[in-house]
Design a protein around this motif. Sequence first.
Motif, PDB file in Angstrom:
ATOM      1  N   ALA A  39       0.840  -1.194   0.000  1.00  0.00           N
ATOM      2  CA  ALA A  39       0.000   0.000   0.000  1.00  0.00           C
ATOM      3  C   ALA A  39       0.873   1.240   0.000  1.00  0.00           C
ATOM      4  CB  ALA A  39      -0.921   0.013   1.219  1.00  0.00           C
ATOM      5  N   SER A  40       0.330   2.332  -0.513  1.00  0.00           N
ATOM      6  CA  SER A  40       0.980   3.636  -0.459  1.00  0.00           C
ATOM      7  C   SER A  40       0.189   4.538   0.474  1.00  0.00           C
ATOM      8  CB  SER A  40       1.037   4.265  -1.856  1.00  0.00           C
ATOM      9  OG  SER A  40       1.400   5.638  -1.786  1.00  0.00           O
ATOM     10  N   ILE A  41       0.859   5.117   1.453  1.00  0.00           N
ATOM     11  CA  ILE A  41       0.230   6.113   2.306  1.00  0.00           C
ATOM     12  C   ILE A  41       0.419   7.479   1.658  1.00  0.00           C
ATOM     13  CG2 ILE A  41       0.269   7.258   4.552  1.00  0.00           C
ATOM     14  CD1 ILE A  41       1.109   4.664   5.798  1.00  0.00           C
ATOM     15  N   HIS A  47       2.454  10.677  -2.275  1.00  0.00           N
ATOM     16  CA  HIS A  47       3.050   9.519  -1.610  1.00  0.00           C
ATOM     17  C   HIS A  47       3.960   9.964  -0.476  1.00  0.00           C
ATOM     18  CE1 HIS A  47       4.868   5.619  -0.941  1.00  0.00           C
ATOM     19  NE2 HIS A  47       6.059   6.185  -1.084  1.00  0.00           N
ATOM     20  N   ALA A  51       3.147   0.844   3.230  1.00  0.00           N
ATOM     21  CA  ALA A  51       2.413   0.132   4.277  1.00  0.00           C
ATOM     22  C   ALA A  51       2.114  -1.265   3.766  1.00  0.00           C
ATOM     23  CB  ALA A  51       1.122   0.865   4.644  1.00  0.00           C
ATOM     24  N   VAL A  59      -4.187  -1.449   7.817  1.00  0.00           N
ATOM     25  CA  VAL A  59      -2.846  -1.526   7.240  1.00  0.00           C
ATOM     26  C   VAL A  59      -1.835  -1.241   8.341  1.00  0.00           C
ATOM     27  CG1 VAL A  59      -3.609  -0.880   4.925  1.00  0.00           C
ATOM     28  CG2 VAL A  59      -2.774   0.897   6.493  1.00  0.00           C
ATOM     29  N   THR A  61       2.134   0.160   9.236  1.00  0.00           N
ATOM     30  CA  THR A  61       3.208   1.004   8.726  1.00  0.00           C
ATOM     31  C   THR A  61       4.190   1.318   9.844  1.00  0.00           C
ATOM     32  OG1 THR A  61       3.670   2.975   7.372  1.00  0.00           O
ATOM     33  CG2 THR A  61       2.022   3.209   9.144  1.00  0.00           C
ATOM     34  N   HIS A  75      -4.581   9.424   3.159  1.00  0.00           N
ATOM     35  CA  HIS A  75      -5.346   8.430   2.421  1.00  0.00           C
ATOM     36  C   HIS A  75      -4.416   7.241   2.189  1.00  0.00           C
ATOM     37  CE1 HIS A  75      -7.788  11.975   1.546  1.00  0.00           C
ATOM     38  NE2 HIS A  75      -8.754  11.183   1.096  1.00  0.00           N
ATOM     39  N   VAL A  76      -4.968   6.115   1.806  1.00  0.00           N
ATOM     40  CA  VAL A  76      -4.179   4.939   1.454  1.00  0.00           C
ATOM     41  C   VAL A  76      -4.598   4.481   0.056  1.00  0.00           C
ATOM     42  CG1 VAL A  76      -3.726   2.511   2.000  1.00  0.00           C
ATOM     43  CG2 VAL A  76      -3.802   4.211   3.834  1.00  0.00           C
ATOM     44  N   THR A  83       1.750   5.455  -7.456  1.00  0.00           N
ATOM     45  CA  THR A  83       1.240   6.176  -6.291  1.00  0.00           C
ATOM     46  C   THR A  83       0.301   7.308  -6.667  1.00  0.00           C
ATOM     47  OG1 THR A  83       3.160   7.661  -6.302  1.00  0.00           O
ATOM     48  CG2 THR A  83       3.316   5.661  -4.956  1.00  0.00           C
ATOM     49  N   VAL A  92      -8.165   7.505   5.813  1.00  0.00           N
ATOM     50  CA  VAL A  92      -7.748   6.934   7.090  1.00  0.00           C
ATOM     51  C   VAL A  92      -8.701   7.394   8.176  1.00  0.00           C
ATOM     52  CG1 VAL A  92      -5.945   7.024   8.862  1.00  0.00           C
ATOM     53  CG2 VAL A  92      -5.331   6.675   6.456  1.00  0.00           C
ATOM     54  N   LEU A 114      -8.937   1.996   8.292  1.00  0.00           N
ATOM     55  CA  LEU A 114      -9.470   2.733   7.162  1.00  0.00           C
ATOM     56  C   LEU A 114     -10.945   3.058   7.364  1.00  0.00           C
ATOM     57  CD1 LEU A 114      -7.783   0.575   4.378  1.00  0.00           C
ATOM     58  CD2 LEU A 114      -6.907   2.661   5.458  1.00  0.00           C
TER      59      LEU A 114
END
Length: 244
Positions: A39-41, A47, A51, A59, A61, A75-76, A83, A92, A114
């Motif tokens: 995942a990308s936070i 970006h 995670a 998620v 991290t 956001h994720v 990204t 989130v 989330l």
Amino acid sequence: MFLQCVFLISSASLISSKWIPERIVGGHSVSIDVVPWQASILKHGSHWCGAAIYSEDIVITAAHCVQYAYPGAFHVRVGSAYTSFGGQVVRVSQILVHQDYDQSLSNDIAVIRLQSSLRLSDSVSSIPLAESSPASGSPATVSGWGAVGYHQQLSRSLLEVSVDIVDQKKCSDSYDGHITNDMICAAAPGKDACSGDSGGPLVSNGRLVGIVSFGTDCAHPKYPGVYADVAKLKPWILKAIQRL
């Protein structure tokens, strides 16, 4: 003298004077279907950290990625090798950082709930937590969108690199004894995680064994990459999820 610098994305993101949170060096492009737990936070839409997907609404991290910001800043994005577009983007809801996390980066772990559930698929999938720490020499992979070298640009597409677990005493000697029991190290010649990869998954034998935490430079021959040891921190992770 034991002295490092810490970056999340660049030196402008300095949070400490000791450590450099990590990024992918020496890796190759990879499809999200190969690492569907990645995942990308996103912080304010860009970006920020990696995670790992634990479940459809959780998620995991690094604590240093989210310690100083409120949940609404994040956001994720999942299900995309990029990204900036594709996949699913969710808000989130809650963040819980390990209560014993400090600037030495001990206990560098956080869990995120989330606001809405992820739609699981071949490109969006959870990964089980390691039951025990892998032995020294065990093969592992780390993935993310971090820089491809020290002080270089972030990768536009998802990268993965193969590394080996490093003996903890050897790693601790490299860092002048600053490696604690909740950390695990991994390295390979010319290969490492780097800035922008912080919080991302270190995987061995199909299980999440580490969360990208810190290092000195990137792929430095003397300094292995350092990760939060998921097996050691698993009791806290499970309790934290129940509290969210």
